[in-house]
Scaffold this motif. Sequence first.
Motif, PDB file in Angstrom:
ATOM      1  N   LEU A 111     123.074  74.830 -61.481  1.00  0.00           N
ATOM      2  CA  LEU A 111     124.471  75.274 -61.446  1.00  0.00           C
ATOM      3  C   LEU A 111     125.434  74.146 -61.087  1.00  0.00           C
ATOM      4  O   LEU A 111     126.638  74.277 -61.273  1.00  0.00           O
ATOM      5  N   SER A 112     124.905  73.044 -60.572  1.00  0.00           N
ATOM      6  CA  SER A 112     125.763  71.970 -60.056  1.00  0.00           C
ATOM      7  C   SER A 112     126.732  71.383 -61.080  1.00  0.00           C
ATOM      8  O   SER A 112     127.902  71.157 -60.762  1.00  0.00           O
ATOM      9  N   PRO A 113     126.293  71.117 -62.339  1.00  0.00           N
ATOM     10  CA  PRO A 113     127.252  70.554 -63.299  1.00  0.00           C
ATOM     11  C   PRO A 113     128.467  71.452 -63.513  1.00  0.00           C
ATOM     12  O   PRO A 113     129.590  70.969 -63.663  1.00  0.00           O
ATOM     13  N   ILE A 114     128.233  72.771 -63.532  1.00  0.00           N
ATOM     14  CA  ILE A 114     129.340  73.706 -63.729  1.00  0.00           C
ATOM     15  C   ILE A 114     130.225  73.749 -62.494  1.00  0.00           C
ATOM     16  O   ILE A 114     131.453  73.627 -62.574  1.00  0.00           O
ATOM     17  N   LEU A 115     129.604  73.913 -61.328  1.00  0.00           N
ATOM     18  CA  LEU A 115     130.388  74.028 -60.096  1.00  0.00           C
ATOM     19  C   LEU A 115     131.106  72.720 -59.755  1.00  0.00           C
ATOM     20  O   LEU A 115     132.229  72.737 -59.246  1.00  0.00           O
ATOM     21  N   ASP A 116     130.471  71.575 -60.056  1.00  0.00           N
ATOM     22  CA  ASP A 116     131.110  70.296 -59.799  1.00  0.00           C
ATOM     23  C   ASP A 116     132.341  70.090 -60.673  1.00  0.00           C
ATOM     24  O   ASP A 116     133.274  69.371 -60.292  1.00  0.00           O
ATOM     25  N   THR A 117     132.340  70.718 -61.840  1.00  0.00           N
ATOM     26  CA  THR A 117     133.529  70.660 -62.702  1.00  0.00           C
ATOM     27  C   THR A 117     134.739  71.224 -61.973  1.00  0.00           C
ATOM     28  O   THR A 117     135.839  70.651 -62.003  1.00  0.00           O
ATOM     29  N   PHE A 118     134.536  72.339 -61.290  1.00  0.00           N
ATOM     30  CA  PHE A 118     135.638  72.946 -60.550  1.00  0.00           C
ATOM     31  C   PHE A 118     136.003  72.135 -59.316  1.00  0.00           C
ATOM     32  O   PHE A 118     137.177  72.039 -58.957  1.00  0.00           O
ATOM     33  N   ARG A 119     135.022  71.532 -58.679  1.00  0.00           N
ATOM     34  CA  ARG A 119     135.324  70.670 -57.536  1.00  0.00           C
ATOM     35  C   ARG A 119     136.173  69.481 -57.979  1.00  0.00           C
ATOM     36  O   ARG A 119     137.078  69.054 -57.261  1.00  0.00           O
ATOM     37  N   GLU A 120     135.874  68.953 -59.157  1.00  0.00           N
ATOM     38  CA  GLU A 120     136.659  67.845 -59.695  1.00  0.00           C
ATOM     39  C   GLU A 120     138.093  68.268 -59.995  1.00  0.00           C
ATOM     40  O   GLU A 120     138.994  67.429 -60.046  1.00  0.00           O
ATOM     41  N   GLN A 121     138.287  69.569 -60.195  1.00  0.00           N
ATOM     42  CA  GLN A 121     139.622  70.099 -60.485  1.00  0.00           C
ATOM     43  C   GLN A 121     140.255  70.750 -59.257  1.00  0.00           C
ATOM     44  O   GLN A 121     141.163  71.564 -59.371  1.00  0.00           O
ATOM     45  N   GLY A 122     139.760  70.417 -58.070  1.00  0.00           N
ATOM     46  CA  GLY A 122     140.427  70.841 -56.840  1.00  0.00           C
ATOM     47  C   GLY A 122     139.891  72.075 -56.168  1.00  0.00           C
ATOM     48  O   GLY A 122     140.457  72.540 -55.172  1.00  0.00           O
ATOM     49  N   TYR A 123     138.776  72.632 -56.680  1.00  0.00           N
ATOM     50  CA  TYR A 123     138.204  73.841 -56.090  1.00  0.00           C
ATOM     51  C   TYR A 123     137.271  73.504 -54.923  1.00  0.00           C
ATOM     52  O   TYR A 123     136.632  72.448 -54.905  1.00  0.00           O
ATOM     53  N   THR A 124     137.172  74.448 -53.984  1.00  0.00           N
ATOM     54  CA  THR A 124     136.158  74.403 -52.937  1.00  0.00           C
ATOM     55  C   THR A 124     135.067  75.418 -53.277  1.00  0.00           C
ATOM     56  O   THR A 124     135.375  76.551 -53.634  1.00  0.00           O
ATOM     57  N   ILE A 125     133.812  74.997 -53.187  1.00  0.00           N
ATOM     58  CA  ILE A 125     132.682  75.902 -53.389  1.00  0.00           C
ATOM     59  C   ILE A 125     132.071  76.203 -52.020  1.00  0.00           C
ATOM     60  O   ILE A 125     131.811  75.281 -51.244  1.00  0.00           O
ATOM     61  N   ILE A 126     131.860  77.468 -51.730  1.00  0.00           N
ATOM     62  CA  ILE A 126     131.214  77.868 -50.476  1.00  0.00           C
ATOM     63  C   ILE A 126     129.945  78.644 -50.817  1.00  0.00           C
ATOM     64  O   ILE A 126     129.961  79.537 -51.659  1.00  0.00           O
ATOM     65  N   SER A 127     128.848  78.282 -50.179  1.00  0.00           N
ATOM     66  CA  SER A 127     127.583  78.990 -50.357  1.00  0.00           C
ATOM     67  C   SER A 127     127.215  79.646 -49.033  1.00  0.00           C
ATOM     68  O   SER A 127     127.158  78.975 -48.003  1.00  0.00           O
ATOM     69  N   THR A 128     126.973  80.946 -49.071  1.00  0.00           N
ATOM     70  CA  THR A 128     126.759  81.686 -47.825  1.00  0.00           C
ATOM     71  C   THR A 128     125.342  82.245 -47.710  1.00  0.00           C
ATOM     72  O   THR A 128     124.620  82.392 -48.700  1.00  0.00           O
ATOM     73  N   SER A 129     124.955  82.545 -46.486  1.00  0.00           N
ATOM     74  CA  SER A 129     123.696  83.227 -46.225  1.00  0.00           C
ATOM     75  C   SER A 129     123.995  84.648 -45.777  1.00  0.00           C
ATOM     76  O   SER A 129     125.112  84.958 -45.364  1.00  0.00           O
ATOM     77  N   TYR A 130     123.001  85.508 -45.870  1.00  0.00           N
ATOM     78  CA  TYR A 130     123.123  86.867 -45.348  1.00  0.00           C
ATOM     79  C   TYR A 130     121.770  87.264 -44.770  1.00  0.00           C
ATOM     80  O   TYR A 130     120.742  86.648 -45.075  1.00  0.00           O
ATOM     81  N   GLU A 131     121.776  88.265 -43.901  1.00  0.00           N
ATOM     82  CA  GLU A 131     120.544  88.659 -43.230  1.00  0.00           C
ATOM     83  C   GLU A 131     119.589  89.308 -44.222  1.00  0.00           C
ATOM     84  O   GLU A 131     119.893  90.354 -44.798  1.00  0.00           O
TER      85      GLU A 131
END
Length: 324
Positions: A111-131
Motif C-alpha cells: 500500500l505504500s506507493p499509493i499512500l506515499d502519493t498522498f503524503r507527497e501531496q500534503g496528507y498525513t497517514i495514521i495507522s491505528t491499533s485496536y484491542e
Amino acid sequence: MKKFFKMFFLILFITIIIFIIVFHKRILLCYGIADKYISLKKNIWTTQEFDIQKSSKSMSYKDIIYKNTNGVSLTLDVYGPIKQVYKSSPVLLYVHGGSFAYGDKNIPDALSPILDTFREQGYTIISTSYELMKNKENFNKQISDVKDTIRWIYKNKSVYNFDTSEVGVIGISSGAHLSLMAGYSTEEDFIDDSELSKYSSKVKYLIDFAGPTDLSLLNTEGLNYDLSKIFSSIKNKENTIQKYNPIDYVNSKIPNTLIIHSNSDTMVPYESSTKLYDKGIEDKANVKLITLNSTAHDLSTISNDDIISISEGLLKFVIFNSPL
C-alpha cells in the motif's frame, strides 16, 4: 462580432484564472496522482514482487498511546506529509484487518506507493491499533477503539496540524467492518474513553476494502480454534448481527464510501459488498463499487489488472474527496 469574441475570450480567460486559483491544490493533487499512476502502469509489480507481508517503516511518530482502558495501552503511528501543501494536513486513517483477532497496525509495503502519493501531496497517514478479540466477541470495544482514534485526531489537531474537516478512513477486511461501523454510527455511539468522548468522530469519506458489511453472510464453519471460540461466545447471534451490521446503518447522510472487493473472494462473500452498494444507492448515499476479478481475500493471487484497478479507483476517489 469581433467585440463579442474579444469579450467572450476575456470572460473565458478570467473564468480559467478563477478556476485555477480556487482549485489549484486539487489540480496539483491530480497531477501528482496522474504521474504516480503512469509510473505504476510502466513499472507494474509482478505477483512475485508483491510482498503482502512486508511493511512500511517510514513513519514520523511511532507507537503514540492514544488511550489506555482495561489496562491495555493502544497505540497509533503517524506518517507525516512529505511536502507541506496545505495550511493544515488532511488525514487518512488506516485500520488493519485480521479476522478481528489477528494483525497489527504496520502498513503493508504493497500500500505504500499509493499512500506515499498522498503524503507527497500534503496528507498525513495514521495507522491505528485496536484491542484484538481473545476468547470472546468484542465488537463494541473494537468499534469504540476506531472511533476513539478519530476522536484523538480531533483532540490533537493543533499538535500535529491536522485538518479535521478532511478526515478519511481506509479499512482492510475486518478493519473495513470496524471503519464502516465507526463512520456510519452517530457520534454518541460506541464510547470507551471518557476523555476522548468530548471530541467529534465525524469523517468525510470511507474506503471499504473487502469488509464484511452483513455478518449473516459470513461462513463460521471450519474456523480455527481461536475464531471458533470467539464466534461460539455469541449467545444471541440475531441481536449481535443487528447491532454490528454496517449495512443496517446506511442512510443518505453517511460519509462518501468507496467499496473495493473481489468476486473471487472465498472468505468474505462478494455479495457483502454488492448489498452495501445497492443499499447505498437505494438510500441515495454517495457510494461507489470497484469489482476485482482475480484476487483472493488476502491479495495473494492479485493480478496486474487488479492492482491497476485498485490504484486508479482509490486515487480518483480520494482526489474527488480532497480539499480544494
